[in-house]
Design a protein around this motif. Sequence first.
Motif, PDB file in Angstrom:
ATOM      1  N   LYS A 103       0.834  -1.549  -0.059  1.00 40.19           N
ATOM      2  CA  LYS A 103       0.155   0.083  -0.113  1.00 40.19           C
ATOM      3  C   LYS A 103       0.756   1.185  -0.001  1.00 40.19           C
ATOM      4  O   LYS A 103       0.564   2.200  -0.754  1.00 40.19           O
ATOM      5  CB  LYS A 103      -0.922  -0.038   1.150  1.00 40.19           C
ATOM      6  N   VAL A 104       2.029   1.226   0.935  1.00 42.85           N
ATOM      7  CA  VAL A 104       2.808   2.523   0.802  1.00 42.85           C
ATOM      8  C   VAL A 104       3.552   2.630  -0.586  1.00 42.85           C
ATOM      9  O   VAL A 104       3.505   3.839  -0.942  1.00 42.85           O
ATOM     10  CB  VAL A 104       3.866   2.260   1.871  1.00 42.85           C
ATOM     11  N   ILE A 105       3.919   1.549  -1.236  1.00 43.54           N
ATOM     12  CA  ILE A 105       4.520   1.688  -2.504  1.00 43.54           C
ATOM     13  C   ILE A 105       3.555   2.114  -3.613  1.00 43.54           C
ATOM     14  O   ILE A 105       3.747   2.997  -4.614  1.00 43.54           O
ATOM     15  CB  ILE A 105       5.370   0.503  -2.765  1.00 43.54           C
ATOM     16  N   ARG A 106       2.276   1.375  -3.649  1.00 43.79           N
ATOM     17  CA  ARG A 106       1.307   1.818  -4.553  1.00 43.79           C
ATOM     18  C   ARG A 106       0.681   2.890  -4.570  1.00 43.79           C
ATOM     19  O   ARG A 106       0.459   3.554  -5.478  1.00 43.79           O
ATOM     20  CB  ARG A 106       0.366   0.560  -4.661  1.00 43.79           C
ATOM     21  N   GLU A 107       0.443   3.506  -3.135  1.00 39.97           N
ATOM     22  CA  GLU A 107      -0.402   4.583  -2.909  1.00 39.97           C
ATOM     23  C   GLU A 107       0.461   5.757  -2.200  1.00 39.97           C
ATOM     24  O   GLU A 107       0.579   6.820  -2.617  1.00 39.97           O
ATOM     25  CB  GLU A 107      -1.681   4.240  -2.263  1.00 39.97           C
ATOM     26  N   GLY A 108       0.915   5.474  -0.928  1.00 41.54           N
ATOM     27  CA  GLY A 108       1.608   6.220  -0.178  1.00 41.54           C
ATOM     28  C   GLY A 108       2.747   7.312  -1.173  1.00 41.54           C
ATOM     29  O   GLY A 108       3.073   8.351  -0.732  1.00 41.54           O
ATOM     30  N   LEU A 109       3.340   6.454  -1.592  1.00 41.39           N
ATOM     31  CA  LEU A 109       4.655   7.092  -2.549  1.00 41.39           C
ATOM     32  C   LEU A 109       4.287   7.393  -4.113  1.00 41.39           C
ATOM     33  O   LEU A 109       5.358   7.672  -4.660  1.00 41.39           O
ATOM     34  CB  LEU A 109       5.964   6.114  -2.307  1.00 41.39           C
ATOM     35  N   ALA A 110       2.895   7.372  -4.344  1.00 43.05           N
ATOM     36  CA  ALA A 110       2.626   7.567  -5.641  1.00 43.05           C
ATOM     37  C   ALA A 110       3.073   8.570  -6.352  1.00 43.05           C
ATOM     38  O   ALA A 110       2.933   8.758  -7.792  1.00 43.05           O
ATOM     39  CB  ALA A 110       1.232   7.335  -5.836  1.00 43.05           C
ATOM     40  N   ALA A 111       3.567   9.665  -5.649  1.00 39.90           N
ATOM     41  CA  ALA A 111       3.888  10.942  -6.321  1.00 39.90           C
ATOM     42  C   ALA A 111       5.552  11.026  -6.841  1.00 39.90           C
ATOM     43  O   ALA A 111       5.830  11.701  -7.566  1.00 39.90           O
ATOM     44  CB  ALA A 111       3.773  12.213  -5.400  1.00 39.90           C
ATOM     45  N   ASN A 112       6.086   9.715  -6.238  1.00 40.88           N
ATOM     46  CA  ASN A 112       7.557   9.626  -6.633  1.00 40.88           C
ATOM     47  C   ASN A 112       7.787   9.050  -7.733  1.00 40.88           C
ATOM     48  O   ASN A 112       7.325   7.809  -7.931  1.00 40.88           O
ATOM     49  CB  ASN A 112       8.179   9.083  -5.216  1.00 40.88           C
ATOM     50  N   LYS A 113       9.022   9.174  -8.167  1.00 41.70           N
ATOM     51  CA  LYS A 113       9.555   8.131  -8.906  1.00 41.70           C
ATOM     52  C   LYS A 113      10.625   7.477  -8.012  1.00 41.70           C
ATOM     53  O   LYS A 113      11.516   8.109  -7.320  1.00 41.70           O
ATOM     54  CB  LYS A 113      10.598   8.984 -10.112  1.00 41.70           C
ATOM     55  N   ILE A 114      10.571   6.045  -7.961  1.00 44.02           N
ATOM     56  CA  ILE A 114      11.309   5.313  -6.710  1.00 44.02           C
ATOM     57  C   ILE A 114      12.530   5.139  -7.580  1.00 44.02           C
ATOM     58  O   ILE A 114      12.761   4.350  -8.587  1.00 44.02           O
ATOM     59  CB  ILE A 114      10.563   4.271  -6.610  1.00 44.02           C
ATOM     60  N   ASP A 115      13.506   5.425  -6.870  1.00 45.41           N
ATOM     61  CA  ASP A 115      15.171   5.151  -7.223  1.00 45.41           C
ATOM     62  C   ASP A 115      15.484   3.665  -6.825  1.00 45.41           C
ATOM     63  O   ASP A 115      16.165   2.877  -7.858  1.00 45.41           O
ATOM     64  CB  ASP A 115      16.127   6.057  -6.807  1.00 45.41           C
ATOM     65  N   TRP A 116      15.263   3.184  -5.582  1.00 46.80           N
ATOM     66  CA  TRP A 116      15.884   2.000  -4.992  1.00 46.80           C
ATOM     67  C   TRP A 116      14.895   1.458  -3.933  1.00 46.80           C
ATOM     68  O   TRP A 116      14.272   2.371  -3.262  1.00 46.80           O
ATOM     69  CB  TRP A 116      17.014   1.640  -5.278  1.00 46.80           C
ATOM     70  N   LEU A 117      15.039   0.379  -3.522  1.00 41.75           N
ATOM     71  CA  LEU A 117      14.491   0.004  -2.518  1.00 41.75           C
ATOM     72  C   LEU A 117      15.440  -1.326  -1.677  1.00 41.75           C
ATOM     73  O   LEU A 117      16.044  -2.069  -2.620  1.00 41.75           O
ATOM     74  CB  LEU A 117      13.091  -0.548  -2.290  1.00 41.75           C
ATOM     75  N   ALA A 118      15.557  -1.444  -0.588  1.00 40.24           N
ATOM     76  CA  ALA A 118      16.322  -2.330   0.067  1.00 40.24           C
ATOM     77  C   ALA A 118      15.666  -2.950   1.104  1.00 40.24           C
ATOM     78  O   ALA A 118      15.235  -2.016   2.051  1.00 40.24           O
ATOM     79  CB  ALA A 118      17.692  -1.722   0.576  1.00 40.24           C
ATOM     80  N   GLY A 119      15.372  -3.979   1.133  1.00 34.41           N
ATOM     81  CA  GLY A 119      14.639  -4.920   2.415  1.00 34.41           C
ATOM     82  C   GLY A 119      15.167  -5.963   3.026  1.00 34.41           C
ATOM     83  O   GLY A 119      15.668  -7.008   2.348  1.00 34.41           O
ATOM     84  N   ILE A 120      14.977  -6.076   4.277  1.00 32.41           N
ATOM     85  CA  ILE A 120      15.049  -7.022   5.266  1.00 32.41           C
ATOM     86  C   ILE A 120      13.756  -7.781   4.982  1.00 32.41           C
ATOM     87  O   ILE A 120      12.769  -7.369   5.778  1.00 32.41           O
ATOM     88  CB  ILE A 120      15.589  -7.036   6.712  1.00 32.41           C
ATOM     89  N   ILE A 121      13.570  -8.778   4.257  1.00 35.24           N
ATOM     90  CA  ILE A 121      12.288  -9.311   4.068  1.00 35.24           C
ATOM     91  C   ILE A 121      12.214 -10.824   4.344  1.00 35.24           C
ATOM     92  O   ILE A 121      11.272 -11.577   3.616  1.00 35.24           O
ATOM     93  CB  ILE A 121      11.667  -8.849   2.756  1.00 35.24           C
ATOM     94  N   ASN A 122      12.961 -11.409   5.023  1.00 33.98           N
ATOM     95  CA  ASN A 122      12.909 -12.621   5.289  1.00 33.98           C
ATOM     96  C   ASN A 122      13.475 -12.695   7.021  1.00 33.98           C
ATOM     97  O   ASN A 122      14.494 -12.568   7.250  1.00 33.98           O
ATOM     98  CB  ASN A 122      13.854 -13.837   4.549  1.00 33.98           C
ATOM     99  N   GLY A 123      12.472 -12.941   7.730  1.00 35.35           N
ATOM    100  CA  GLY A 123      12.670 -12.973   9.003  1.00 35.35           C
ATOM    101  C   GLY A 123      13.632 -13.996   9.650  1.00 35.35           C
ATOM    102  O   GLY A 123      14.302 -13.923  10.603  1.00 35.35           O
ATOM    103  N   THR A 124      13.479 -15.269   9.059  1.00 38.02           N
ATOM    104  CA  THR A 124      14.411 -16.435   9.657  1.00 38.02           C
ATOM    105  C   THR A 124      15.756 -15.797   9.284  1.00 38.02           C
ATOM    106  O   THR A 124      16.792 -16.189  10.038  1.00 38.02           O
ATOM    107  CB  THR A 124      13.923 -17.563   8.737  1.00 38.02           C
ATOM    108  N   GLY A 125      16.224 -15.612   8.152  1.00 39.42           N
ATOM    109  CA  GLY A 125      17.405 -15.158   7.607  1.00 39.42           C
ATOM    110  C   GLY A 125      18.068 -14.025   8.762  1.00 39.42           C
ATOM    111  O   GLY A 125      19.057 -14.027   9.162  1.00 39.42           O
ATOM    112  N   ASN A 126      17.306 -12.917   8.854  1.00 36.54           N
ATOM    113  CA  ASN A 126      17.472 -11.976   9.850  1.00 36.54           C
ATOM    114  C   ASN A 126      17.619 -12.480  11.424  1.00 36.54           C
ATOM    115  O   ASN A 126      18.603 -12.169  11.966  1.00 36.54           O
ATOM    116  CB  ASN A 126      16.677 -10.916   9.726  1.00 36.54           C
ATOM    117  N   PHE A 127      17.038 -13.414  11.814  1.00 34.11           N
ATOM    118  CA  PHE A 127      17.342 -14.160  12.944  1.00 34.11           C
ATOM    119  C   PHE A 127      18.669 -14.584  13.040  1.00 34.11           C
ATOM    120  O   PHE A 127      19.174 -14.268  14.056  1.00 34.11           O
ATOM    121  CB  PHE A 127      16.041 -14.982  13.377  1.00 34.11           C
ATOM    122  N   ILE A 128      18.987 -15.377  12.172  1.00 31.07           N
ATOM    123  CA  ILE A 128      20.152 -16.203  12.200  1.00 31.07           C
ATOM    124  C   ILE A 128      21.482 -15.127  12.191  1.00 31.07           C
ATOM    125  O   ILE A 128      22.328 -15.256  12.846  1.00 31.07           O
ATOM    126  CB  ILE A 128      20.139 -16.944  10.776  1.00 31.07           C
TER     127      ILE A 128
END
Lengths: 434, 434
Positions: free
Chosen positions: A139-164
């Motif tokens: 929702k944030v990317i589709r709507e909240g930031l809809a005015a922007n040209k997005i340059d990049w994104l970087a995410g911790i998107i796997n909890g198991t890996g981050n726990f380890i």
Amino acid sequence: MKPVRLAILGLGTVGGGILKLLQENAAEIKRRTGREIQITHVGTRRPRPDLNLDQKIKQSADLLNIVAQDDVDVVIEVMGGIHPAYEVLLEAIKHGKHIITANKALLAEHGNELFKAAEDHSVQIVYEAAVAGGIPIIKVIREGLAANKIDWLAGIINGTGNFILTEMRDKGRAFDDVLKEAQELGYAEADPTFDVEGIDAAHKLTLLASNAFGIPLQFSKVYTEGISKITAQDVKYAEELGYRIKHLGIARRTANGIELRVHPTLIPQEELLANVNGVKNAILVQANAVGPTLYYGAGAGAGPTASAIVADVVDLVRDISYTEDGAGTVPQLAFEALTDLPILNREEMTTGYYLRVNAEDQTGVLADITTILSRAGISIDAIMQQTRLKDSIPIVILTDPIQESIMDEALAKIQALPAIHGETIRIRLESLDQ
Amino acid sequence: MKPVRLAILGLGTVGGGILKLLQENAAEIKRRTGREIQITHVGTRRPRPDLNLDQKIKQSADLLNIVAQDDVDVVIEVMGGIHPAYEVLLEAIKHGKHIITANKALLAEHGNELFKAAEDHSVQIVYEAAVAGGIPIIKVIREGLAANKIDWLAGIINGTGNFILTEMRDKGRAFDDVLKEAQELGYAEADPTFDVEGIDAAHKLTLLASNAFGIPLQFSKVYTEGISKITAQDVKYAEELGYRIKHLGIARRTANGIELRVHPTLIPQEELLANVNGVKNAILVQANAVGPTLYYGAGAGAGPTASAIVADVVDLVRDISYTEDGAGTVPQLAFEALTDLPILNREEMTTGYYLRVNAEDQTGVLADITTILSRAGISIDAIMQQTRLKDSIPIVILTDPIQESIMDEALAKIQALPAIHGETIRIRLESLDQ
């Protein structure tokens, strides 16, 4: 207004969580939507008497039959797996049902066909729960930031890996040791490949990138590297240099095309993203008007996933109430029309590097290495000779960003030096500051 | 489809930022909305030839006339101030125009009337830019977390105040000194009262709380305390105890009613919120299904504010395209119907405390203080006797949460002890862990 009627396919942890949440927060949700929500069907192979479902809810294992019923407006798919989910959802779409799914693998690998079918039948497929659990990042990317040209994104998107990785850093433990604990705690599956080799993160990155850049889903083009080769030694050296190793999914727009990559990454210690610990997720988005913004929360679990699923229910209830056929107002992948921007190969991508070379204690080897890097046009940002181990001296080098193909060649030359022992370790590095 | 036509009222930094953004990202925004956006009018007292506005855009100082024009679908108000913004927007609403505003003071103090008028005339008032600049926090709370019952939220929602506290901590500087620099850098106004005394944060908190709990806007009931009395000494002692002082806006649901409060707050150093530095904003939301989530980014500035305003434009364009009269699908304050939950007085609120007592070096004073606290039922979490200053010894005490009225009484007794010098400092403390 008539109630909106739901069928829930799958009664595992998440399915149970949805039932619980819809019941527990019923009053609050009704205040938000002004409309009744009713569960009419539950699809499950094994009936669950322990859940004390309302007698009016029909339980059945015949999923294709459920999605054809007249008393279903929205189908919630939380079975997971690609088959039969794909076939069942296609059938549901043909019957004019809106779809809510948490199935990242299905969407990343077959989303293009499913979204096309949804468009043909004027229904919506929504999928907030498929990425980063309870964080409303789609929702944030589709709507909240809809005015922007997005340059990049970087995410911790796997909890198991981050726990380890968090445990490895905090306690100096080895990968295998922590993985075993994660399995015992229920954070990691018996077969942990999807999580630790980055496939799960690549699925999620595929969805994020399409929403950020308006490109078709292209899971097969994501460069994917897991964390199973990260050692306690490298975690420690990174820390000494002011960095932490995180398993990131990165999507970046460059002049030549889009980079889609999942890999362990050194990031500066003082970044908020470096301080996201345990099973938590977070996504840092760099967009041209707003600058950097970050979104943090639980990436998995019954409650957080149900939170995202039921937020999608609320959106759909509002859409069904106020738009024609419930078609909604927001395009499925954020853009009215997708563009076919080129996706770069690994060799064409550009990142900084952490290198660990194991050298014999021999005069001249440092000079040989730095000469190779310098001739290749690779700038050295930091260099640190570590304490001698058994038969060699680890030399750690941080470089400025360089195209991967150039680094490949330079590393081949370094590897060929007679004074080098074993394989040179390379871990990517991002300063996250542009 | 016909273009959606905008009037922008106010051509200061933010107004200019909106014009620039709509031009710079025109192609990307068109890809998202599938529809042309046109600026037809600009309301400004002083014409701005330097902006090289399109010749077709009409510039005028007669705002009431602009909002009555047929070639305006949406009015963007970025003038600030309560008058004449209030009168102009009421007039715009009567003419059936949708409203986008960044005016937190106007909405917090007169929003109830404005939202009522908008409802009567079937138009929307949207205001993402009014809280936390470019962070889409209103959308997150209204929609992304719609499945949850929100327990509490705590936000750094004034960048000026956070800049000052960050500098005080990092460099041990005094409040007045940093304030002067903030004014030179343009972060603080010549009259800094709104920022440093918490009024701006209280305006924003009013909007957040209504969206979180579905209550009417009640700015006058926010307990508001600024940061102007925070000393470098207390910042240092807090740090030694593992805490940082942040100026937070807190809205919390309790069994007896809602707490709405803005005040300096000790929070644990390891919290992400404690690591939000400089002019940045962040909001931590605790909700019953998803647990804690955090949203971080720039809280002010032309780019971030324009990002939020234009995201609202995109939402409205989508609503105008797909819903009847553009009425949209989401209630203006997140709930279809508001509830009149009681708002607690300061004396009824419950928080932890940091106390600094300046005591004569006299046997027994520590025992006297701890006895008073203990008799009042106040648990001590930590106690630290500091190095003697000129004529007294600072004693720092951290307490568990306690109702403020009880702390008031205990402090009056401590203050009356003969061995106590000067005023006892009290700063609230939140562990943010529930």
